[in-house]
Every structure is written in C-alpha cells, then in structure tokens.
Design a protein around this motif. Structure first.
Motif, mmCIF file in Angstrom:
data_model
loop_
_atom_site.group_PDB
_atom_site.id
_atom_site.type_symbol
_atom_site.label_atom_id
_atom_site.label_comp_id
_atom_site.label_asym_id
_atom_site.label_seq_id
_atom_site.Cartn_x
_atom_site.Cartn_y
_atom_site.Cartn_z
ATOM 1 N N ASP A 126 -5.269 12.709 -4.671
ATOM 2 C CA ASP A 126 -3.964 13.162 -5.173
ATOM 3 C C ASP A 126 -2.806 12.472 -4.466
ATOM 4 O OD1 ASP A 126 -5.276 14.857 -6.869
ATOM 5 O OD2 ASP A 126 -5.026 16.643 -5.619
ATOM 6 N N SER A 127 -3.046 11.990 -3.254
ATOM 7 C CA SER A 127 -1.972 11.386 -2.468
ATOM 8 C C SER A 127 -1.634 9.962 -2.906
ATOM 9 C CB SER A 127 -2.364 11.360 -0.988
ATOM 10 O OG SER A 127 -3.564 10.609 -0.806
ATOM 11 N N TYR A 128 -2.433 9.385 -3.791
ATOM 12 C CA TYR A 128 -2.216 7.992 -4.204
ATOM 13 C C TYR A 128 -0.891 7.850 -4.945
ATOM 14 C CZ TYR A 128 -2.771 3.560 -6.692
ATOM 15 O OH TYR A 128 -2.572 2.299 -7.198
ATOM 16 N N GLU A 129 -0.111 6.819 -4.575
ATOM 17 C CA GLU A 129 1.162 6.536 -5.231
ATOM 18 C C GLU A 129 1.105 5.180 -5.921
ATOM 19 O OE1 GLU A 129 3.644 8.488 -5.636
ATOM 20 O OE2 GLU A 129 2.883 10.116 -4.374
ATOM 21 N N PRO A 130 1.338 5.119 -7.236
ATOM 22 C CA PRO A 130 1.271 3.851 -7.967
ATOM 23 C C PRO A 130 2.190 2.763 -7.422
ATOM 24 C CG PRO A 130 1.279 5.690 -9.499
ATOM 25 C CD PRO A 130 1.535 6.264 -8.136
ATOM 26 N N ILE A 131 3.298 3.144 -6.789
ATOM 27 C CA ILE A 131 4.198 2.129 -6.253
ATOM 28 C C ILE A 131 3.522 1.301 -5.163
ATOM 29 C CG2 ILE A 131 5.254 3.527 -4.444
ATOM 30 C CD1 ILE A 131 7.935 2.236 -5.202
ATOM 31 N N ASP A 132 2.466 1.855 -4.538
ATOM 32 C CA ASP A 132 1.738 1.098 -3.517
ATOM 33 C C ASP A 132 1.035 -0.112 -4.135
ATOM 34 O OD1 ASP A 132 2.584 2.812 -1.576
ATOM 35 O OD2 ASP A 132 0.719 3.953 -1.451
ATOM 36 N N PHE A 133 0.638 0.013 -5.394
ATOM 37 C CA PHE A 133 0.068 -1.138 -6.105
ATOM 38 C C PHE A 133 1.106 -2.256 -6.194
ATOM 39 C CE2 PHE A 133 -0.324 -3.704 -9.878
ATOM 40 C CZ PHE A 133 -1.677 -4.007 -9.981
ATOM 41 N N VAL A 134 2.336 -1.884 -6.540
ATOM 42 C CA VAL A 134 3.410 -2.868 -6.672
ATOM 43 C C VAL A 134 3.664 -3.551 -5.332
ATOM 44 C CG1 VAL A 134 5.799 -3.251 -7.380
ATOM 45 C CG2 VAL A 134 4.441 -1.477 -8.513
ATOM 46 N N LYS A 135 3.644 -2.773 -4.252
ATOM 47 C CA LYS A 135 3.905 -3.328 -2.920
ATOM 48 C C LYS A 135 2.806 -4.300 -2.507
ATOM 49 C CE LYS A 135 4.647 0.708 -0.877
ATOM 50 N NZ LYS A 135 5.043 1.689 0.168
ATOM 51 N N LYS A 136 1.549 -3.919 -2.728
ATOM 52 C CA LYS A 136 0.479 -4.827 -2.305
ATOM 53 C C LYS A 136 0.436 -6.068 -3.191
ATOM 54 C CE LYS A 136 -4.201 -5.538 -0.886
ATOM 55 N NZ LYS A 136 -5.612 -5.112 -0.801
ATOM 56 N N PHE A 137 0.627 -5.889 -4.489
ATOM 57 C CA PHE A 137 0.637 -7.054 -5.381
ATOM 58 C C PHE A 137 1.761 -8.011 -4.974
ATOM 59 C CE2 PHE A 137 1.654 -9.380 -9.276
ATOM 60 C CZ PHE A 137 0.384 -9.784 -9.685
ATOM 61 N N SER A 138 2.912 -7.460 -4.624
ATOM 62 C CA SER A 138 4.040 -8.288 -4.196
ATOM 63 C C SER A 138 3.723 -9.029 -2.904
ATOM 64 C CB SER A 138 5.290 -7.429 -4.006
ATOM 65 O OG SER A 138 5.676 -6.816 -5.222
ATOM 66 N N SER A 139 3.026 -8.370 -1.990
ATOM 67 C CA SER A 139 2.678 -9.021 -0.727
ATOM 68 C C SER A 139 1.683 -10.154 -0.947
ATOM 69 C CB SER A 139 2.113 -7.995 0.266
ATOM 70 O OG SER A 139 0.846 -7.508 -0.129
ATOM 71 N N ILE A 140 0.769 -9.982 -1.894
ATOM 72 C CA ILE A 140 -0.168 -11.060 -2.239
ATOM 73 C C ILE A 140 0.593 -12.256 -2.791
ATOM 74 C CG2 ILE A 140 -2.022 -11.725 -3.821
ATOM 75 C CD1 ILE A 140 -3.100 -8.857 -3.588
ATOM 76 N N GLN A 141 1.588 -11.987 -3.639
ATOM 77 C CA GLN A 141 2.385 -13.063 -4.219
ATOM 78 C C GLN A 141 3.150 -13.835 -3.147
ATOM 79 O OE1 GLN A 141 0.780 -13.155 -7.038
ATOM 80 N NE2 GLN A 141 2.526 -13.284 -8.395
ATOM 81 N N GLU A 142 3.612 -13.129 -2.117
ATOM 82 C CA GLU A 142 4.337 -13.792 -1.026
ATOM 83 C C GLU A 142 3.450 -14.826 -0.341
ATOM 84 O OE1 GLU A 142 7.374 -13.768 -0.199
ATOM 85 O OE2 GLU A 142 8.278 -11.915 -0.925
ATOM 86 N N MET A 143 2.192 -14.487 -0.117
ATOM 87 C CA MET A 143 1.285 -15.432 0.529
ATOM 88 C C MET A 143 0.933 -16.579 -0.410
ATOM 89 S SD MET A 143 -1.244 -13.058 2.870
ATOM 90 C CE MET A 143 -1.942 -12.116 1.503
ATOM 91 N N ARG A 144 0.757 -16.265 -1.665
ATOM 92 C CA ARG A 144 0.426 -17.310 -2.636
ATOM 93 C C ARG A 144 1.547 -18.325 -2.766
ATOM 94 N NH1 ARG A 144 -0.629 -15.568 -8.263
ATOM 95 N NH2 ARG A 144 -1.039 -17.800 -8.414
ATOM 96 N N LEU A 145 2.764 -17.840 -2.713
ATOM 97 C CA LEU A 145 3.918 -18.721 -2.848
ATOM 98 C C LEU A 145 3.880 -19.831 -1.805
ATOM 99 C CD1 LEU A 145 6.564 -18.898 -4.552
ATOM 100 C CD2 LEU A 145 7.670 -17.567 -2.752
ATOM 101 N N ARG A 146 3.291 -19.540 -0.655
ATOM 102 C CA ARG A 146 3.305 -20.488 0.461
ATOM 103 C C ARG A 146 2.046 -21.335 0.596
ATOM 104 N NH1 ARG A 146 6.636 -16.454 0.911
ATOM 105 N NH2 ARG A 146 8.597 -16.776 2.028
ATOM 106 N N ASP A 147 0.909 -20.851 0.130
ATOM 107 C CA ASP A 147 -0.317 -21.619 0.362
ATOM 108 C C ASP A 147 -1.175 -21.809 -0.884
ATOM 109 O OD1 ASP A 147 -1.528 -19.174 -0.042
ATOM 110 O OD2 ASP A 147 -2.043 -18.837 2.050
ATOM 111 N N ASP A 148 -0.586 -21.623 -2.054
ATOM 112 C CA ASP A 148 -1.352 -21.751 -3.291
ATOM 113 C C ASP A 148 -0.545 -22.574 -4.289
ATOM 114 O OD1 ASP A 148 -3.387 -21.369 -5.110
ATOM 115 O OD2 ASP A 148 -3.369 -19.187 -4.981
ATOM 116 N N VAL A 149 -1.146 -22.839 -5.445
ATOM 117 C CA VAL A 149 -0.426 -23.433 -6.569
ATOM 118 C C VAL A 149 -0.259 -22.331 -7.599
ATOM 119 C CG1 VAL A 149 -0.431 -25.185 -8.373
ATOM 120 C CG2 VAL A 149 -1.420 -25.702 -6.132
ATOM 121 N N MET A 150 0.994 -21.956 -7.878
ATOM 122 C CA MET A 150 1.248 -20.804 -8.750
ATOM 123 C C MET A 150 1.684 -21.244 -10.145
ATOM 124 S SD MET A 150 3.175 -18.201 -6.104
ATOM 125 C CE MET A 150 3.192 -16.837 -7.271
#
Length: 303
Positions: A126-150
């Motif tokens: 019950d404690s799960y918050e959907p906004i945490d998905f947005v935060k983690k997905f955003s953090s993954i994108q931050e790393m990809r921006l620097r070491d991947d081809v997007m």
C-alpha cells in the motif's frame, strides 16, 4: 560499449537525419560555444550529452539549444522529482525491493533502448507511490545521457500484481505530465509501450488519455493479453526470461544497473545542487505551458 562502437552508432543515428559523426561533432562544438553565452545555465553536460541532445532532436542545433535550456530550467519547477531522484535516498532501495525497473545494455536493431517494468512479488504494498517510478526512470535517463547513445525508448511493462488502490493513484494527469516532462527535457522519443496484464482502472486511464495525448503518441501504446505476444515485437535474445524470452534475467539487468548507479553517485550529488539564476538569462523566456512565461516561474504540480 566501447568508444569505437559508440562512435559507429552515433554515426548511424546521425545519418537518419542527413548528418554524420563528423558533422555531429562539429555541431557539438557549436553547442558548447553557445552554452558559454548562457550565464544562467550551469555546466553539467559533457560532449556525449550534447551529441545525444542533437540526435534526439534530429540534429537540429536550434531545437537542441531549447531542450538543453529546458533540461536545466525545468528542474526548479519539479523539485519533487528533480531533487529527489538521488539513488542514495531511501526511496531507491524501497522501490527496488518491490519492483524491477531496468534497461537492456544492448540497443535494438533500430537503435532504441529497451526498458522493463515488473512487480517482484504477488502484489505491491500500500505504501508504493507511482511517482517513484518517474523518479527512477528519470535517474536512468540521466546516466544514459552521459554514457549511451540515445535515439529513443521502448518500454515493456507487466502490471500483474498491481492492486486496485495503487492503480487508482496512477492518475491521467500524472501520466500526462510525465510524458510532457520526458519529451521536453531529455527530449527522448518513445517508440512504443508494450503493456501486459493491465487491470481495469488502468484501461480506463488509457481511454481518458486518448483525448489529451497526441494521436501519434497514443498509437505507440500496445496492450497485450499474454507475454507470448511480446515476441512478435522484440527479439528473443533481448527479451528477459521473466518475459518469456531468452535474454538476461531482470535480476541480472538490475545488478548491472545498480553497479552503474554506484559509479555515477557523484553525478547525482552534483545534480542535486543545480541552481538556475534567471536574472542572468540573456534573452526572455519564451511562452511555455511547462516553463511558464518570462517573469512568471511556474511550478508543475504532480497530482
């Protein structure tokens, strides 16, 4: 991915937009020169980031400039995401304890990145918050921006185990604003979302979104009744065994991603300190439904 592989993929991506790696790198230098004329913007984007901004914006320097500005300027408007995504915060460990949200290190044949979502247990707490998905997905994108081809994303999500009370927290406004932020900051292109085992409330949200999201974007959502359908869209060697494929397991992908987080901890600490001094902006802020208007600094509320 070796630097040679990265150069080769950047070249392939640039050629889709009538460019090439040499022209791309020349445009990166132009962007760097432009950034030096923008005293209100911090300097946290290396050359790989700028290459990605160009690729994500079809090698248009002018559009890339707008998105780079957005990347910085949007952060004070969404502090509940931008300044709370650091993986050292408690939410990150709690999120990982109940959900897989990982991406595959290998790109698809058409240069898209695969991201997978799946609930780990029988049901979300019950404690799960959907906004945490947005935060983690955003953090993954931050790393990809620097070491991947997007070049863009393909998201595969299995919603089995999503309880009704959590599904009701995923409002159309949360989804809509997340899409807007995704498109107008990192600028990534969403090629497809493959959803499996959708519960009825989420089906209702999808119907509601049809009236507010561009038809072209809405058509990229594919709803499947069973996992086997995914094999028609994704190569078996890239599809995790947890989704009926032959690829790495979600746990293996999560372990690799967590190692990348550890190596990038300094990045997130620096992102937490980003500050924009709008008084130094050399030109007036253009009217925007996300950034607001010049002299009016709009905060985006996530419902």
């Amino acid at each position: 991915m070796t630097s040679q592989d990265q150069q080769r993929i950047f070249d392939k991506a640039a050629r889709q937009f009538n460019s090439n790696i040499k022209a791309l790198d020349e445009d990166v230098l132009r962007l760097e020169k432009w950034l030096k004329t923008q005293p209100h913007l911090p300097n946290l984007l290396d050359q790989n980031c700028l290459r990605n901004f160009l690729i994500l914006n079809k090698c248009s320097i002018e559009i890339a400039k707008q998105k780079v500005d957005n990347y910085y300027s949007i952060r004070p408007k969404i502090p509940e995401i931008a300044y709370t995504m650091n993986p050292k915060l408690p939410f990150h460990k709690e999120f990982n304890s109940v959900v897989y949200l990982v991406n595959h290190p290998q790109l698809t044949d058409d240069l898209y990145k695969l991201t997978f979502f799946k609930i780990k247990g029988e049901s979300l707490p019950d404690s799960y918050e959907p906004i945490d998905f947005v935060k983690k997905f955003s953090s993954i994108q931050e790393m990809r921006l620097r070491d991947d081809v997007m070049c863009g994303d393909v998201v595969v999500a299995d919603f089995r185990g999503l309880p009704l009370n959590i599904a009701l927290k995923i409002t159309p406004m949360l989804v809509y604003k997340s899409v807007i932020l995704y498109e107008r900051t990192v600028s990534a292109r969403l090629k497809a979302v493959h959803a499996v085992n959708l519960v009825p409330p989420l089906m209702n949200i999808i119907r509601a979104l049809k009236s507010v999201i561009k038809p072209k974007l809405f058509e990229r959502l594919h709803v499947h009744s069973e996992l086997d359908d995914l094999k028609k869209f994704i190569r078996p060697d890239l599809l995790p065994v947890d989704f009926g494929g032959e690829g790495l397991s979600l746990q293996e992908l999560e372990d690799a991603l967590e190692e990348k987080y550890r190596k990038n901890q300094d990045l997130f600490d620096r992102l937490d300190k980003i500050k924009i001094d709008e008084t130094l902006r050399p030109t007036k802020l253009e009217n925007s439904d996300v950034l607001g208007y010049y002299g009016s600094f709009k905060k985006i509320e996530i419902d």
